[in-house]
Design a protein around this motif. Structure first.
Motif: not given
Length: 259
Positions: A47-50, A196-197, A219-232
């Motif tokens: 799912p991360a690749i997608e 969040m997807p 790293v987990a927090a940075l990835l979640l920040a990036l995912g949040g910026l992509m989503t919201f």
């Protein structure tokens, strides 16, 4: 590899009690561990690749979200540049006189992964061999260690120490795994409530990276920040997943895990 091997000793002993030869029991333990690890990684990676395939399409939203932070940075840029320039000028001559050739870093993430992949595969292979040979010789090694004592009390004390090491190592890894999985489920539940997807994917990333001290949660927090910026669309809502991750990790690392 040795810690994993010691943690797998109870499984090895269970298989040996069911009349499985030591080499075959050790091979079964290694294969089971690799199977579980690969299933867990696949559940995260697929799912991360997608999700991150959408990154090029979401660049505009990310830029819009971080614009207030960029403005804050630009307001401080002149001061930072001036300070850095003063430090650079002060040390330029000394650095030039002691300059040495430095290796050229990889030009991209793909190049870095391509360069590191063979080394990682070799390390995993030899790590698996260490686990296999440790487990295949465990019963014989333990028996020889115990029977080599010169007294009955010494043999009993040695047996208790060996058993304590196995039990404590297994319970430690089991407890840490339970804590990390629970942390991942908490994060996944919060992200699901936010809309969040792929919340389980994010929970798996958090659980996996939490095994890495200090650096993993960052790293987990940075990835979640990036995912949040992509989503919201709102920057503060977008950063909420990372804030939840940091707050949950602080609680876990300072209260739950030490207890």
């Amino acid at each position: 590899a040795l810690v994993i091997a010691v943690a797998l000793v109870p499984v090895l002993e269970w298989l040996e009690r069911h009349r499985l030869p030591a080499p075959l029991a050790a091979l079964t333990c290694v294969l089971l561990f690799l199977l579980v690890a690969n299933i867990a990684l696949a559940a995260i990676v697929v799912p991360a690749i997608e999700f991150f395939r959408q990154l090029p399409e979401r660049i505009g939203r990310i830029k819009m979200n971080i614009q207030p932070l960029v403005d804050l940075y630009l307001s401080l840029q002149k001061y930072v540049d001036k300070t850095a320039m003063k430090l650079a000028i002060g040390s330029a001559k000394h650095a030039a006189s002691n300059a040495q050739a430095t290796p050229v870093p990889p030009a991209s993430l793909v190049e870095l992964i391509a360069t590191a992949a063979p080394t990682i595969i070799i390390q995993i292979f030899f790590g698996s061999l260490v686990v296999f040979f440790f487990l295949s010789g465990w019963t014989r090694l333990r028996r020889r260690t115990i029977t080599s004592r010169t007294s009955f009390d010494g043999a009993m004390a040695t047996a208790r120490v060996i058993q304590d090491v196995v039990d404590d190592t297994s319970s430690y890894l089991g407890t840490i795994t339970l804590i990390n999985v629970s942390l991942g489920l908490v994060i996944a539940g919060c992200l699901a409530l936010m809309g969040m997807p792929y919340p389980l994917m994010w929970g798996g990333i958090v659980a996996l990276l939490n095994y890495v001290p200090y650096f993993g949660p960052i790293v987990a927090a940075l990835l979640l920040a990036l995912g949040g910026l992509m989503t919201f669309a709102d920057v503060w809502v977008a950063l909420t997943p990372a804030i939840i991750m940091i707050a949950s990790h602080m609680l876990e690392a300072n209260a739950i895990t030490p207890f």
